[in-house]
Design an enzyme around this catalytic site. Structure first.
Site, PDB file in Angstrom:
ATOM      1  N   LYS A  14       0.831  -1.213   0.000  1.00  0.00           N
ATOM      2  CA  LYS A  14       0.000   0.000   0.000  1.00  0.00           C
ATOM      3  C   LYS A  14       0.865   1.262   0.000  1.00  0.00           C
ATOM      4  CE  LYS A  14      -2.068  -1.115   3.866  1.00  0.00           C
ATOM      5  NZ  LYS A  14      -1.338  -2.360   4.153  1.00  0.00           N
ATOM      6  N   ARG A  89      -9.893   0.763   8.366  1.00  0.00           N
ATOM      7  CA  ARG A  89      -9.515  -0.616   8.663  1.00  0.00           C
ATOM      8  C   ARG A  89     -10.618  -1.359   9.399  1.00  0.00           C
ATOM      9  NH1 ARG A  89      -3.636   0.267   8.606  1.00  0.00           N
ATOM     10  NH2 ARG A  89      -2.548  -1.628   9.159  1.00  0.00           N
ATOM     11  N   ARG A 128      11.643  -5.804   4.867  1.00  0.00           N
ATOM     12  CA  ARG A 128      11.467  -4.366   4.619  1.00  0.00           C
ATOM     13  C   ARG A 128      12.461  -3.518   5.415  1.00  0.00           C
ATOM     14  NH1 ARG A 128       5.744  -1.877   5.452  1.00  0.00           N
ATOM     15  NH2 ARG A 128       5.957  -2.872   7.484  1.00  0.00           N
ATOM     16  N   ARG A 161      11.254  -1.470  11.007  1.00  0.00           N
ATOM     17  CA  ARG A 161      10.198  -1.001  11.901  1.00  0.00           C
ATOM     18  C   ARG A 161      10.068  -1.919  13.106  1.00  0.00           C
ATOM     19  NH1 ARG A 161       5.051   0.347   8.204  1.00  0.00           N
ATOM     20  NH2 ARG A 161       4.017  -0.883   9.810  1.00  0.00           N
ATOM     21  N   ARG A 172      -0.478  -8.890  13.167  1.00  0.00           N
ATOM     22  CA  ARG A 172      -1.043  -7.871  12.272  1.00  0.00           C
ATOM     23  C   ARG A 172      -1.812  -8.533  11.137  1.00  0.00           C
ATOM     24  NH1 ARG A 172       4.268  -5.143  10.950  1.00  0.00           N
ATOM     25  NH2 ARG A 172       3.165  -4.067   9.278  1.00  0.00           N
TER      26      ARG A 172
HETATM   27  P1  AP5 Z   1       4.899  -1.634   1.822  1.00  0.00           P
HETATM   28  O1  AP5 Z   1       4.577  -0.758   0.655  1.00  0.00           O
HETATM   29  O2  AP5 Z   1       5.686  -1.051   2.937  1.00  0.00           O
HETATM   30  O3  AP5 Z   1       3.568  -2.349   2.347  1.00  0.00           O
HETATM   31  P2  AP5 Z   1       2.324  -1.774   3.134  1.00  0.00           P
HETATM   32  O4  AP5 Z   1       1.112  -2.439   2.589  1.00  0.00           O
HETATM   33  O5  AP5 Z   1       2.333  -0.291   3.154  1.00  0.00           O
HETATM   34  O6  AP5 Z   1       2.632  -2.390   4.555  1.00  0.00           O
HETATM   35  P3  AP5 Z   1       2.529  -1.795   6.026  1.00  0.00           P
HETATM   36  O7  AP5 Z   1       3.236  -2.765   6.920  1.00  0.00           O
HETATM   37  O8  AP5 Z   1       2.975  -0.374   6.096  1.00  0.00           O
HETATM   38  O9  AP5 Z   1       1.048  -1.899   6.275  1.00  0.00           O
HETATM   39  P4  AP5 Z   1       0.411  -2.047   7.619  1.00  0.00           P
HETATM   40  O10 AP5 Z   1      -0.988  -1.946   7.159  1.00  0.00           O
HETATM   41  O11 AP5 Z   1       0.699  -3.229   8.445  1.00  0.00           O
HETATM   42  O12 AP5 Z   1       1.093  -0.905   8.493  1.00  0.00           O
HETATM   43  P5  AP5 Z   1       0.599   0.531   8.899  1.00  0.00           P
HETATM   44  O13 AP5 Z   1       1.759   1.414   8.972  1.00  0.00           O
HETATM   45  O14 AP5 Z   1      -0.572   0.941   8.083  1.00  0.00           O
HETATM   46  O15 AP5 Z   1       5.657  -2.920   1.213  1.00  0.00           O
HETATM   47  C1  AP5 Z   1       6.176  -3.940   2.072  1.00  0.00           C
HETATM   48  C2  AP5 Z   1       7.550  -4.418   1.539  1.00  0.00           C
HETATM   49  O16 AP5 Z   1       7.371  -5.063   0.275  1.00  0.00           O
HETATM   50  C3  AP5 Z   1       8.563  -3.285   1.285  1.00  0.00           C
HETATM   51  O17 AP5 Z   1       9.824  -3.718   1.673  1.00  0.00           O
HETATM   52  C4  AP5 Z   1       8.491  -3.039  -0.243  1.00  0.00           C
HETATM   53  O18 AP5 Z   1       9.727  -2.599  -0.742  1.00  0.00           O
HETATM   54  C5  AP5 Z   1       8.148  -4.437  -0.748  1.00  0.00           C
HETATM   55  N1  AP5 Z   1       7.298  -4.430  -1.947  1.00  0.00           N
HETATM   56  C6  AP5 Z   1       6.223  -3.623  -2.173  1.00  0.00           C
HETATM   57  N2  AP5 Z   1       5.642  -3.914  -3.371  1.00  0.00           N
HETATM   58  C7  AP5 Z   1       6.358  -4.960  -3.892  1.00  0.00           C
HETATM   59  C8  AP5 Z   1       6.242  -5.725  -5.102  1.00  0.00           C
HETATM   60  N3  AP5 Z   1       5.279  -5.506  -6.003  1.00  0.00           N
HETATM   61  N4  AP5 Z   1       7.153  -6.729  -5.298  1.00  0.00           N
HETATM   62  C9  AP5 Z   1       8.136  -6.966  -4.387  1.00  0.00           C
HETATM   63  N5  AP5 Z   1       8.296  -6.265  -3.217  1.00  0.00           N
HETATM   64  C10 AP5 Z   1       7.415  -5.272  -2.976  1.00  0.00           C
HETATM   65  O19 AP5 Z   1       0.028   0.250  10.379  1.00  0.00           O
HETATM   66  C11 AP5 Z   1       0.867  -0.025  11.473  1.00  0.00           C
HETATM   67  C12 AP5 Z   1       0.059  -0.059  12.749  1.00  0.00           C
HETATM   68  O20 AP5 Z   1      -0.552   1.233  12.984  1.00  0.00           O
HETATM   69  C13 AP5 Z   1      -1.120  -1.041  12.769  1.00  0.00           C
HETATM   70  O21 AP5 Z   1      -0.707  -2.332  13.132  1.00  0.00           O
HETATM   71  C14 AP5 Z   1      -2.039  -0.382  13.818  1.00  0.00           C
HETATM   72  O22 AP5 Z   1      -1.600  -0.643  15.109  1.00  0.00           O
HETATM   73  C15 AP5 Z   1      -1.857   1.104  13.534  1.00  0.00           C
HETATM   74  N6  AP5 Z   1      -2.833   1.618  12.555  1.00  0.00           N
HETATM   75  C16 AP5 Z   1      -2.556   2.129  11.320  1.00  0.00           C
HETATM   76  N7  AP5 Z   1      -3.684   2.497  10.688  1.00  0.00           N
HETATM   77  C17 AP5 Z   1      -4.712   2.197  11.539  1.00  0.00           C
HETATM   78  C18 AP5 Z   1      -6.121   2.327  11.442  1.00  0.00           C
HETATM   79  N8  AP5 Z   1      -6.722   2.825  10.349  1.00  0.00           N
HETATM   80  N9  AP5 Z   1      -6.873   1.936  12.498  1.00  0.00           N
HETATM   81  C19 AP5 Z   1      -6.295   1.450  13.618  1.00  0.00           C
HETATM   82  N10 AP5 Z   1      -4.967   1.277  13.769  1.00  0.00           N
HETATM   83  C20 AP5 Z   1      -4.178   1.648  12.736  1.00  0.00           C
END
Ligand code: AP5
Ligand code: ZN
Length: 223
Positions: A14, A89, A128, A161, A172
């Protein structure tokens, strides 16, 4: 106004895709996880509260999450819309977002779901590396930096991270299946959901996303 609600499990890409879409669409990425991490770095009260949940891989409560995102969406740079990354979410968050968007003039909403099998999600998360300064994400195997441990764009150190340890990653992913996948039906019923195969190279995922978004804009214009 255009609102792209990027869906997908942890590590689905994402953030990677939202950053690319910012450039193609000219609207900003609004990532709830990044906003929480900013609060955490600035040691705000919200940051301290969110830390407890993020550390365990649990969701931060809906009310504080929505309020934080709502405030961000009121910034001037969101006047033409935004790419929502990681929000909503839960169904409660989606309903709160809908009521916020209902006050906008004719918003175009599209919810692309970047889908991937959970074993690929784990591999994406465990390799990552994130830049401390600009937030760019790399991957040890799938997109390594030119110099190990250093950001290609600004020379800053890369870090893993805190919530990217194996136990929290698994939690997660579980939380995603339990609490977030019901939202897919919410958007499917409203005919806003578009499935995107996330298990292909980053450029191919980007191409599919841009095509789906342009289709949605065209359909909206002819209605
Ligand atoms: P990346 O682009 O970083 O993936 P992502 O989907 O953004 O993953 P996140 O871990 O950031 O999502 P998340 O939803 O768990 O975390 P968030 O910060 O939102 O890609 C991942 C890896 O793959 C990278 O190394 C990249 O280089 C590689 N890659 C990407 N595309 C590729 C491809 N096509 N081929 C090969 N490699 C590729 O949330 C963290 C925490 O915050 C949650 O656990 C929760 O506690 C809190 N939180 C956040 N939002 C909310 C909400 N709305 N409500 C409640 N709690 C929330
Ligand atoms: Zn950087």
């Amino acid at each position: 106004m255009l609102f792209v609600v990027l869906m997908g499990g942890p590590g689905a890409g994402k953030g990677t895709q939202a950053r690319k879409l910012q450039e193609s669409l000219g609207i900003p990425q609004v990532a709830s996880g990044d906003l929480f991490r900013e609060h955490l770095n600035n040691e705000t009260e919200l940051g301290k509260l969110a830390h407890r949940y993020i550390d365990m891989g649990e969701l931060v409560p809906d009310d504080v999450t929505f309020e934080m995102v709502r405030e961000r969406l009121l910034y001037q740079d969101c006047a033409r819309g935004a790419i929502l990354d990681g929000f909503p979410r839960t169904t409660a968050q989606a309903e709160a977002l809908d009521s916020f968007l209902s006050e906008m003039q004719d918003p175009v909403i599209i919810a692309p779901n970047i889908h991937l099998p959970s074993e690929v999600l784990l591999r994406r998360l465990s390799g990552r590396l994130t830049c401390k300064k600009c937030g760019h994400v790399f991957h040890i195997e799938f997109g390594p930096p030119e110099v190990p441990g250093i950001c290609d764009f600004d020379g800053s150190p890369l870090y893993q991270r805190e919530d990217d340890n194996e136990q929290t990653q698994r939690r997660r992913i579980q939380v995603y299946y339990d609490q977030t996948t019901p939202l897919l039906n919410y958007y499917r019923r409203r005919e806003l959901l578009v499935e995107i195969n996330g298990d292909q190279p980053m450029e191919a995922v980007h191409r599919d996303l841009v095509e789906a978004i342009h289709n949605a804009i065209e359909v909206n214009a002819t209605n």
